[in-house]
Scaffold this active site. Structure first.
Site, short mmCIF file in Angstrom:
data_model
loop_
_atom_site.label_atom_id
_atom_site.label_comp_id
_atom_site.label_asym_id
_atom_site.label_seq_id
_atom_site.Cartn_x
_atom_site.Cartn_y
_atom_site.Cartn_z
N GLU A 124 1.46 -1.08 0.01
CA GLU A 124 0.35 -0.07 -0.32
C GLU A 124 0.78 1.14 -0.16
O GLU A 124 2.47 0.91 0.85
CB GLU A 124 -1.43 -0.27 1.12
N LEU B 43 7.00 4.89 20.01
CA LEU B 43 7.83 4.65 21.32
C LEU B 43 6.44 3.67 21.88
O LEU B 43 6.79 2.86 22.36
CB LEU B 43 8.31 6.10 21.96
N CYS C 251 4.05 -5.52 16.16
CA CYS C 251 3.70 -4.87 16.88
C CYS C 251 2.01 -5.05 17.01
O CYS C 251 1.16 -5.09 16.36
CB CYS C 251 3.20 -3.16 16.57
N GLY D 69 6.25 -1.93 6.86
CA GLY D 69 7.11 -3.11 6.62
C GLY D 69 8.22 -2.30 7.67
O GLY D 69 7.78 -0.68 8.34
N GLU D 70 9.20 -2.74 8.32
CA GLU D 70 10.40 -1.87 9.41
C GLU D 70 11.51 -1.63 8.30
O GLU D 70 11.98 -1.88 7.83
CB GLU D 70 11.26 -2.45 10.09
N CYS E 272 -3.86 4.42 10.20
CA CYS E 272 -2.46 3.73 10.55
C CYS E 272 -2.25 5.00 11.29
O CYS E 272 -2.93 5.75 11.67
CB CYS E 272 -1.47 2.94 9.63
N CYS F 230 5.40 -7.60 7.90
CA CYS F 230 6.11 -6.98 8.95
C CYS F 230 6.92 -7.55 9.24
O CYS F 230 5.33 -9.02 9.63
CB CYS F 230 5.83 -5.43 9.24
N CYS G 263 3.23 8.47 1.67
CA CYS G 263 3.47 7.46 2.46
C CYS G 263 3.68 6.03 2.00
O CYS G 263 2.83 5.38 1.69
CB CYS G 263 2.44 6.65 3.45
N SER H 197 10.52 6.11 9.65
CA SER H 197 9.97 5.55 10.76
C SER H 197 10.44 4.48 11.45
O SER H 197 10.70 3.27 10.51
CB SER H 197 8.26 6.38 10.92
N CYS I 296 -0.70 -3.38 14.86
CA CYS I 296 -0.72 -3.22 13.39
C CYS I 296 -1.16 -3.82 13.08
O CYS I 296 -0.63 -5.00 13.07
CB CYS I 296 1.28 -2.77 13.71
N1 SAH Z 1 8.33 0.02 11.50
C1 SAH Z 1 8.03 2.31 11.19
C2 SAH Z 1 7.25 2.22 10.31
C3 SAH Z 1 5.92 1.54 9.92
S1 SAH Z 1 4.49 1.80 11.16
C4 SAH Z 1 7.91 1.85 12.73
O1 SAH Z 1 7.16 1.35 13.93
O2 SAH Z 1 7.72 3.53 12.73
C5 SAH Z 1 3.92 3.75 11.20
C6 SAH Z 1 3.64 4.86 12.59
O3 SAH Z 1 2.59 4.16 12.66
C7 SAH Z 1 3.97 3.89 13.78
O4 SAH Z 1 4.77 4.83 14.68
C8 SAH Z 1 3.03 2.36 14.29
O5 SAH Z 1 3.74 2.13 15.10
C9 SAH Z 1 1.97 2.73 14.15
N2 SAH Z 1 0.35 2.39 14.12
C10 SAH Z 1 0.94 1.08 13.40
N3 SAH Z 1 -0.81 0.02 13.52
C11 SAH Z 1 -1.14 2.00 13.96
C12 SAH Z 1 -2.92 1.49 14.79
N4 SAH Z 1 -3.55 0.59 14.56
N5 SAH Z 1 -3.25 3.32 15.43
C13 SAH Z 1 -1.93 4.08 15.55
N6 SAH Z 1 -0.58 3.71 14.82
C14 SAH Z 1 -0.47 2.70 13.94
#
Ligand code: SAH
Length: 339
Positions: free
Chosen positions: A90, A211, A114, A155-156, A331, A110, A103, A187, A117
């Protein structure tokens, strides 16, 4: 065989001479690729036909197709970009006053897992190559001139460091798309070696660190990456980064109702981020995800309490809002400054 969109503008001269083509052709090639924005060598009409054919064979331009689109009432548009092997990612286009932010994704799925996510809920399929990331950008820029990139899609990025960096350096290159480094934000969920490498690049990309919790107990529950690089180690590396680069770090904190939204969490967060010079915090309300119906978006009042605690502790903090929810594009990443 190299892909055309994996070669940095400054590398074309050497690529061509190794290949028996006079280096002056490099300028014409760059003109075709990044001023005429060709997506097929047959369109590079300033080049002789036989050269076009050679280039098509030896430096192919990566093909993508837009498999689906959905547009939100706020103007945010999500594209599903398909690659040659049938995999897809996406990318989201976010219009705002004077800006057109894209974005981008760096992996199909990924591996970081998390809890909140959507991308991590199914694991990782594969990483994108640099040319595929550039192709994803190209799919976006066909919809309008991109002014900013946030690497906050699937992805990371630091789990695919080399290819991501190559793509971003290409997009940043003066003789390429020429998007300013300060308009490109990476990020990470906290892959410490990636932060260290970025600091050593001497390039002015912006860095965000996700964080989402102020201590190891909670963070390890939400973000498995914390078991590998605990929060103390992560924040120490962030402090090194800001000292070495003199650049700010933005900490992302997604607020989840009843999980990480207490006043104690806010106070602990303030204490911890103050150990990092030039730190900022972005507060984001959780976007609900199908696989965790127990995770809920917080009340506005909770967001304001968090903001108040952080501001009173002297931490620069912003409230962000999600964009594109009705396009299923939201997201944590799809957010803009309030108001
Ligand atoms: N892997 C990287 C970049 C992708 S995620 C990272 O973790 O930073 C981009 C951002 O969206 C991150 O801050 C992630 O924690 C956040 N995110 C993912 N799922 C989410 C959700 N359901 N609601 C709010 N933020 C979310």
């Amino acid at each position: 065989m190299k892909k055309a969109w994996s070669i940095l503008p400054d590398e074309w001269g050497a690529e061509l001479s190794a290949y028996g083509v006079r280096p002056y052709r490099a300028a014409q090639i760059l003109q075709s690729l990044y001023r005429d924005w060709i997506d097929d060598w047959s369109a590079a009409t300033t080049l002789p036909l036989d050269l076009r054919e050679k280039l098509a064979g030896d430096f192919p331009i990566t093909k993508t197709s837009v498999l689906a689109t959905s547009k939100s009432s706020d103007g945010t548009e999500k594209l599903l970009v398909g690659f040659e092997d049938g995999e897809s990612v996406e990318t989201v286009l976010i219009p705002a006053k004077g800006r057109f932010t894209q974005c981008i994704s760096t992996q199909v799925g990924c591996a970081m897992g998390c809890a909140f996510c959507a991308s991590g809920s199914q694991g990782v399929v594969r990483s994108l190559s640099a040319d595929e990331i550039v192709a994803e950008y190209m799919a976006g820029r066909r919809r309008g001139e991109i002014t900013n990139i946030v690497v906050m899609g699937m992805g990371e990025p630091f789990a695919n460091y080399d290819e991501t960096m190559r793509a971003l350096k290409l997009i940043n290159a003066g003789k390429g798309p020429n998007l300013g480094a300060r308009h490109i934000t990476l990020s990470t969920c906290g892959v410490v070696p990636g932060i260290r490498r970025l600091a050593a690049e001497g390039i002015q990309f912006e860095l965000s660190v996700s964080l989402h919790a102020p201590n190891d107990e909670l963070r390890s529950r939400l973000m498995p990456v914390n078991r590998r690089w605990p929060i103390g180690e992560l924040l120490a590396e962030c402090a090194e980064y800001t000292k070495a680069t003199k650049r700010i770090i933005t900490f992302e904190y997604t607020v989840i109702a009843g999980v990480n939204d207490s006043r104690d969490c806010a106070e602990e967060l303030a204490r911890r981020v103050r150990s990092v010079p030039m730190a900022k915090v972005n507060l984001i309300p959780l976007s609900p995800v199908a696989h965790r119906p127990d995770f809920k978006t917080p009340q506005e009042a909770t967001m304001l309490m968090f903001l108040d605690v952080l501001m009173k502790a002297g931490v620069q903090t912003m409230l962000r809002r999600s964009r594109g929810r009705d396009a299923d594009a939201a997201c944590g990443q799809l957010r803009l400054r309030r108001g």
